[in-house]
Design an enzyme around this catalytic site. Structure first.
Site, mmCIF file in Angstrom:
data_model
loop_
_atom_site.group_PDB
_atom_site.id
_atom_site.type_symbol
_atom_site.label_atom_id
_atom_site.label_comp_id
_atom_site.label_asym_id
_atom_site.label_seq_id
_atom_site.Cartn_x
_atom_site.Cartn_y
_atom_site.Cartn_z
ATOM 1 N N HIS A 65 9.411 23.962 18.562
ATOM 2 C CA HIS A 65 10.270 25.104 18.863
ATOM 3 C C HIS A 65 10.947 24.945 20.230
ATOM 4 C CE1 HIS A 65 10.649 29.717 19.655
ATOM 5 N NE2 HIS A 65 11.810 29.161 19.378
ATOM 6 N N HIS A 79 15.340 24.592 21.905
ATOM 7 C CA HIS A 79 15.815 25.221 23.143
ATOM 8 C C HIS A 79 16.168 24.201 24.229
ATOM 9 C CE1 HIS A 79 14.891 29.583 22.467
ATOM 10 N NE2 HIS A 79 14.170 29.061 21.483
ATOM 11 N N HIS A 122 16.368 25.683 14.346
ATOM 12 C CA HIS A 122 15.776 26.745 15.144
ATOM 13 C C HIS A 122 15.361 27.929 14.272
ATOM 14 C CE1 HIS A 122 15.836 30.415 17.714
ATOM 15 N NE2 HIS A 122 15.062 29.645 18.448
ATOM 16 N N ASN A 151 11.539 29.363 14.131
ATOM 17 C CA ASN A 151 11.436 30.543 14.991
ATOM 18 C C ASN A 151 11.185 31.835 14.229
ATOM 19 O OD1 ASN A 151 11.915 31.918 17.746
ATOM 20 N ND2 ASN A 151 13.323 32.994 16.392
ATOM 21 N N ILE A 198 17.533 33.503 20.636
ATOM 22 C CA ILE A 198 16.327 34.253 21.021
ATOM 23 C C ILE A 198 15.181 33.264 21.147
ATOM 24 C CG2 ILE A 198 15.582 34.719 18.684
ATOM 25 C CD1 ILE A 198 15.205 37.057 21.737
#
Length: 881
Positions: free
Chosen positions: A537, A542, A728, A732, A881
């Site tokens: 993740h 990110h 993602h 997520n 997010i």
């Protein structure tokens, strides 16, 4: 600053000032030709009603003629006295700023009129300069010109905050929505294009302010707080062979007084960490974010207050104690009134926590994994299924050698190969031998050995007590995966060169052996939870995307077609990453408190990044590497899944090829030949900077595409979009559905397996439920962790999904717009097929024993209601997010 929203008196004043402004600006009627335009923007006072004073001051500025002005820039005629830069038109001002009271809703924009004096010799505009003489900033969304001679309607998509003019050392320039390669840029616009990129790069010095628009690089040197002592000191991550890492956005804060190599940190709860203003959340999303955070604080406080009255503080005694977090909240302890609770919770927050019946305190939402069946999560089938369709379906791989081997250096770590034998597993293999199962593609492994073993000695000096693990699974005839062995390993007491101390556990349905098997699965789940959060993740979505965002804004003009292609997939990412550095991945932050590597979390993430490979981030390459597909020319794309019912891969490949087809159509419109890719100066600088700066610690790796052909460009852009959107989403948005019930995916183990003859083993035999709960995540860590992933799993109100754009006028080029429509239509067709597969009872992995349909890769393109909250369907355009 005022503290009240606009009222009737201010409205009257606004109308009066509007009349005065109109009189001051009245000019004698002339026959001068004018072009009408509309401007869509949001005033700052829409979001900040406490800014009434500045709002009124802006109105006085309007009285004296100092408002918001625009000047058109010709795309046809240059000014020879100014280096042949585009000729400027006369200044025009927004109309009706004063009397127009915009809505206080954070998602509403206001439309203003404007008229530009027009000279036929000016030619078609290609850009405009905007100057804000007010005291407040505002958000400029779009500018549209009507009936431009020899052109018609002209669109400018801006989406940018405009601060008062004195904050800038240059003019704010916006270009039309027409895309140009650098070599095709109209000559009068060329210098404006180059200057804008120069402004965005900054000068790599000084502390950056909120109005600065600078994109620059820095190491992860802002995670530690060495001034608090050794326990809060952290190494600089990035910029060294020992700790390589992708770069983050620079903030320019002063060095830490205790450690000059580290950057000083803001106050822990500060939300004002610098990112370029246009990269910050919208006010709608920021309001949602703060609201969820406050709700989570309440959820953390309430169970801890309850534990004050409990016989075992900070412990769950039964699975029902865990379920009480969701089922009806927490009943007030007998003999304790609300007055007692008020000693611990401020009154205003208490109102939010107590239900209308006055008895139950705020409960957590029910996670999907236990909605229909409270115990199905414990089955072996569900344990295996979640490797294919759960929150982390990206690690399981086909076993192609037996026993499993280690890649750790034997001269440093000894023999780290697996101790699992044929005798351990063949009795669970339905009559197959190991060799037959490997040949028939029936054996799989979830391997958390090498990544953990090098850190395990240090990790286990903290409150964590855990193992490195290998889990072997057998593909059943019904398409499900059955775990048949789990190996748990610890570093050797006499040193690493002696290899690990390992023990192998196999399935059992009865007595203490079943309890041990359930604990072995829990240790494997702990490893998978931590690896998922830190690597699959955080690192692989990110962190690795942020350098692409920075390089894109520094090297690709907003006029560049690749900028227009990629920019929607970067929305909000820098902001959420900055918040993560502030409160999640920092020393003592939420992640260190709730995930097993604790203070070594980011070091472990850095160690895994050493083997990161950009080309393998694409789904087909990833599946090939993991042995989850085989070459098959009869298949549409030449690949066949070895597990046909692998929901993540089945849905993911459809999404991947849809993205690839869209990127191919788009890119080939602007790049008819490979030579044009090679000759694109901005593109080549962009790709060089991505490698040498953004991912500079891996710049010498030979796997980087050379960016010399259209195919290399298409593949690189497809990977970037895939990672930022679908990958993602897959890792997520299922977090709360599966890990919201922490016994299913515990994040920490607090003690080792009990040995026969000990009191712990006796407890395991007499009360296996309590022994399990004492081993996994404690109550406070559970509530903190679950509250965090509830926030991370939510779609925001203003989410924009894959296949959608925030404006239909994102480009003036018809062919790319048509290709995008086809892309959106393809995603809608994929949605239909996903629902059909989920309804197919023969595909057992689509829902599993817990009856949770796989929808994490459901695009949600056709759902224009844009459902927010804990909605387990939808692929946002970006890591938002």
């Amino acid at each position: 600053m005022g503290i009240f929203p606009p009222c009737s008196s201010s409205e009257t004043l606004g109308k009066l000032l509007g009349t005065v402004c109109g009189k001051i600006r009245d000019e004698p009627a002339t026959e001068e030709t004018k072009i009408k335009g509309t401007i869509v923007l949001m005033k700052k006072n829409v979001m900040d009603v406490t800014d009434l004073g500045a709002s009124l001051l802006d109105r006085f500025y309007e009285v004296f003629g100092k408002g918001v002005s625009l000047q058109l820039i010709s795309a046809v005629h240059g000014d020879p006295d100014k280096g042949n830069r585009g000729k400027l038109g006369k200044e025009a001002y927004l109309e009706d700023w004063v009397p127009k009271l915009t809505s206080l809703s954070a998602q509403d924009h206001a439309t203003f009129n404007i008229e530009f004096p027009w000279d036929e010799s000016f030619g078609v505009p290609g850009a405009f300069i905007i100057r804000n003489q007010h005291r407040n900033q505002f958000y400029l969304k779009t500018v549209t010109l009507e009936d431009v001679p020899e052109h018609g309607q002209l669109h400018f998509v801006c989406n940018s905050w405009i601060y008062p003019q004195h904050r800038y050392k240059y003019d704010r320039v916006f270009f039309t929505n027409k895309a140009y390669l650098p070599s095709d840029t109209p000559e009068p616009l060329r210098i404006y294009r180059e200057e804008e990129l120069t402004n965005l790069r900054g000068n790599s010095s000084g502390m950056l302010k909120e109005w600065d628009r600078v994109y620059d690089y820095a190491y992860y040197n802002d995670l530690g707080s060495p001034e608090k002592g050794k326990e809060f000191a952290r190494p600089v991550i990035g910029g060294s062979k020992e700790y390589p890492y992708p770069r983050r956005g620079r903030t320019g804060r002063r060095p830490n007084k205790k450690d000059p190599d580290s950057e000083s940190r803001l106050f822990l709860l500060s939300l004002n960490i610098y990112v370029p203003r246009d990269e910050k959340f919208s006010q709608v999303k920021f309001s949602d974010f703060i609201g969820y955070a406050l709700k989570s604080m309440g959820q953390i406080m309430v169970p801890e207050i309850k534990s004050i009255f409990d016989k075992t503080i900070n412990e769950f005694d039964t699975f029902q104690d865990v379920l009480n977090l969701y089922e009806g909240g927490i009943k007030l302890p007998e003999g304790h009134t609300l007055d007692k609770i008020r000693e611990y919770i401020p009154g205003e927050l208490l109102k939010e926590l107590i239900r209308s019946d006055g008895e139950q305190l705020l409960k957590l939402p029910m996670p999907d994994v236990i909605k229909e069946n409270k115990t199905a999560w414990r089955t072996d089938e569900e344990f295996g299924r979640e490797m294919l369709a759960g929150v982390n379906p990206v690690l399981v791989r086909r076993l192609q050698e037996f026993p499993p081997t280690s890649k750790l250096d034997p001269q440093v770590y000894g023999n780290q190969n697996s101790t699992i034998t044929r005798e351990h597993i063949e009795k669970y293999m339905n009559g197959l031998t190991v060799d037959e199962a490997i040949e028939k593609h029936k054996l799989f492994i979830l391997d958390h050995h090498d990544a953990l073993m090098t850190f395990l000695r240090r990790i286990n000096t903290t409150t964590t007590k855990t193992y490195a693990s290998r889990t072997i699974l057998l593909l059943q005839d019904d398409g499900t995966l059955k775990p048949i062995a789990i190996e748990l390993s610890l570093p050797h007491e006499e040193g690493d060169l002696h290899g690990p101390i390992s023990e192998v556990f196999t399935p059992s349905e009865h007595g203490a052996e079943n309890c041990i098997w359930q604990l072995a699965k829990a240790y494997a789940a702990v490893n998978d939870s931590g690896y998922h959060q830190l690597i699959c993740h955080w690192l692989n979505t990110h962190a690795v995307i942020e350098p692409f965002i920075i390089a894109t804004n520094r090297q690709l003009s907003v006029l560049h077609p690749i900028y227009k292609l990629l920019q929607p997939h970067f929305r909000d990412t820098m902001h959420i990453n900055a918040q993560a550095r502030q409160i999640l991945i920092n020393a003592g932050g939420v992640l260190e408190r709730t995930v097993f590597p604790a203070r070594y979390a980011m070091e472990m993430s850095s160690a895994v990044y050493k083997n990161w490979n950009f080309t393998e981030q694409g789904l087909p390459e990833d599946l090939i590497k993991r042995g989850m597909v085989v070459q098959d020319p009869s298949q549409p794309h030449g690949l066949k899944l070895v597990i046909e019912d692998y929901p993540y891969a089945v849905d993911g490949l459809e999404i991947w090829y849809a993205i690839e087809a869209w990127v191919k159509e788009y890119s080939r419109f602007y790049y008819p030949t490979d030579d044009m890719v090679q000759g694109d100066t901005e593109l080549q600088k962009w790709w060089t900077e991505v490698r040498e700066e953004g991912h500079g610690d891996l710049k010498d790796e030979q796997w980087w595409p050379k960016m010399q052909t259209r195919d290399e460009l298409i593949n690189a852009c497809t990977i970037i979009i895939w990672v930022a959107s679908a990958l993602h989403a897959a890792v997520n948005f299922g977090q709360y559905a599966y890990a919201g019930y922490l016994p299913n995916r515990p994040t920490v183990s607090r003690r080792f397996l009990p040995k026969p003859g000990t009191s712990e083993f006796e407890e395991l035999e007499s009360n296996p439920e309590l022994a399990f709960l004492k081993t996994i995540t404690a109550q406070l860590q559970t509530v903190i962790g679950v509250s965090l992933i509830e926030i991370l799993s939510r779609h925001s109100t203003d989410e924009i999904y894959l296949g959608q754009r925030d404006t239909p006028d994102w480009t003036a080029d018809k062919e790319p717009k048509e290709a995008f429509k086809q892309f959106s239509a393809a995603l809608v067709e994929i949605e239909t097929r996903i629902l059909e597969r989920n309804n197919d009872k023969g595909l057992r992995n689509r829902t599993g024993p817990v009856n949770v349909p796989y929808t994490f890769l459901y695009p949600n393109t056709s759902d224009y209601s844009r459902q927010s909250g804990l909605n387990v369907r939808g692929i946002p355009n970006s890591i938002s997010i």
